[in-house]
Design a protein around this motif. Structure first.
Motif, short mmCIF file in Angstrom:
data_model
loop_
_atom_site.label_atom_id
_atom_site.label_comp_id
_atom_site.label_asym_id
_atom_site.label_seq_id
_atom_site.Cartn_x
_atom_site.Cartn_y
_atom_site.Cartn_z
N UNK A 76 -56.24 52.28 46.27
CA UNK A 76 -56.08 51.84 44.89
C UNK A 76 -56.76 52.78 43.90
N UNK A 77 -57.84 53.45 44.35
CA UNK A 77 -58.59 54.36 43.49
C UNK A 77 -57.82 55.60 43.09
N UNK A 78 -56.60 55.76 43.59
CA UNK A 78 -55.81 56.93 43.22
C UNK A 78 -55.36 56.85 41.76
N UNK A 79 -55.44 55.67 41.16
CA UNK A 79 -55.09 55.49 39.75
C UNK A 79 -56.38 55.39 38.93
N UNK A 80 -56.51 56.24 37.90
CA UNK A 80 -57.80 56.40 37.23
C UNK A 80 -58.30 55.13 36.57
N UNK A 81 -57.41 54.27 36.09
CA UNK A 81 -57.83 53.02 35.47
C UNK A 81 -57.61 51.82 36.37
#
Length: 252
Positions: A76-81
């Protein structure tokens, strides 16, 4: 026989890699544009010329937002927000997207072209105080106003669809856009003028989302380790186990 064994092992390992292709489902917000100060998008008219064909279209351009689900092969951390606020620009003019669309995408970590990375580097240069010492390598996906986001979107299209031998200019040659608001035009001019001095964005900070049915997207990519799928791990384990067994038999 030995050659056949190694060929089979190579096939298993390749299959394991293929099974690990990263994917995500994006649900686009409705309205689709991110809530930023000022107008959230700019209504422009664009023309793309390729060979003897000409395509004219009208579009509202700006920063898209949505949410991510059904992640495969990535964290999930692949998306900055985070997965509830995915920020994206359109990376294709030949298909369409609308607020509320739910799209299954394949993630391509090598999707952005070098010309796009050059432009996004210039955006970061301007947004980090005309400096190549970037405090935020993701400034390009964090515009300060809606029309700054519009300028970034148009520059991305210029990077994709203009002949690389031509100068960066939205008003002429293969890809053009008109009816830009003054703020959009000013930001785009600043970004284009910065390209000679700016360093390119490292490709590890961007990725594309591709679909055969809807518009492709480009979004930020904080470097994180990929998550192997269970079937990928099983196939890879099978391949390694077979390799170990083959070596043991060879020694005997």
């Amino acid at each position: 026989m030995k050659i056949l064994k190694y060929a089979l092992l190579a096939g298993l390992i390749a299959t394991a890699g293929a099974a690990q292709a990263a994917a995500v489902t994006i649900t686009f917000a409705n309205p689709i544009f991110d809530s930023l100060p000022g107008a959230d998008s700019d209504a422009v008219r664009a023309t793309y010329k390729s060979g003897n064909s000409t395509q004219n279209f009208s579009a509202n351009v700006g920063l898209f937002t949505g949410s991510a689900s059904k992640l495969s092969g990535v964290e999930a951390g692949i998306f900055i927000n985070g997965v509830n606020d995915v920020l994206m620009y359109c990376y294709d003019i030949f298909q369409s997207i609308s607020g509320g669309n739910k799209v299954d995408y394949t993630i391509n970590f090598n999707g952005p072209t070098q010309r796009t990375l050059d432009f996004l580097g210039a955006v970061n240069y301007v947004m980090n105080g005309n400096s190549n010492s970037w405090n935020d390598p993701f400034a390009w996906v964090r515009p300060l106003t809606g029309l700054q986001g519009s300028a970034i979107q148009l520059g991305i299209w210029e990077s994709l669809y203009e002949n690389p031998s031509k100068n960066w200019d939205i008003t002429k040659d293969g890809f053009t856009a008109t009816d830009l608001q003054a703020e959009t035009k000013d930001w785009l001019t600043n970004f284009f003028n910065a390209i000679p001095a700016a360093k390119s964005l490292d490709k590890k900070y961007a990725m594309t989302l591709t679909s055969p049915y809807y518009q492709d997207m480009i979004t930020a990519d904080p470097p994180v380790a990929a998550v192997p799928e269970p079937e990928s791990l099983a196939l890879l384990g099978l391949a390694l186990g077979a390799l170990a067994l083959t070596r043991r038999k060879t020694r005997l």
